[in-house]
Scaffold this motif. Structure first.
Motif: not given
Length: 141
Positions: A8-37
């Motif tokens: 199991l390597s990933h799960i993918a979501f379509a999101v309306k606002n990428l920056d808002a979703s990144i901020a949410f997962y950084q704040q509540f799941a302690n995640m960081k961006v490892i790739h962006r394009r």
């Protein structure tokens, strides 16, 4: 180079606002961006991969302001284990303040543990937990 990215390597979501979703997962799941394009205005869809850096697993977020993708939830969810009950309670306090706590914590005992549900910016469900015994259950198979 050895390929360690198996299982199991990933799960993918379509999101309306990428920056808002990144901020949410950084704040509540302690995640960081490892790739962006694909920055806005370039014709390529903005995409970000996020990881908590503990295992070879990523959340892939692809921005689509017109998404009609099915939400993960209300029960379907992405689960994130916290290091301690106190750390989880601190995140839940932030979630209450941000208005994203969907369900107050419940202690279901072993092996489920202490858990609560949050809403991400697109209505997907994020479960925070402490005391789930997944590692124990796997190691004792």
């Amino acid at each position: 180079m050895e390929n360690n990215d198996i299982g199991l390597s990933h799960i993918a979501f379509a999101v309306k606002n990428l920056d808002a979703s990144i901020a949410f997962y950084q704040q509540f799941a302690n995640m960081k961006v490892i790739h962006r394009r694909g920055e806005r205005g370039t014709g390529a869809r903005p995409v970000a991969w996020l990881s908590d850096m503990t295992r070879h697993f990523a959340i892939v977020l692809a921005e689509d302001p017109e998404t009609r993708d099915t939400q993960l939830g209300p029960f379907g969810h992405l689960g994130v284990a916290c290091a301690s009950k106190e750390a989880m309670d601190a995140k839940l306090a932030e979630a209450r303040t941000a208005g994203v706590l969907r369900q107050e914590p419940t202690d279901s005992g072993a092996p489920v543990g202490y858990w609560a549900f949050l809403d991400d910016p697109d209505g997907n469900t994020l479960e925070l937990s402490y005391g789930q015994e997944i590692g124990y259950l796997i190691e004792n198979q």
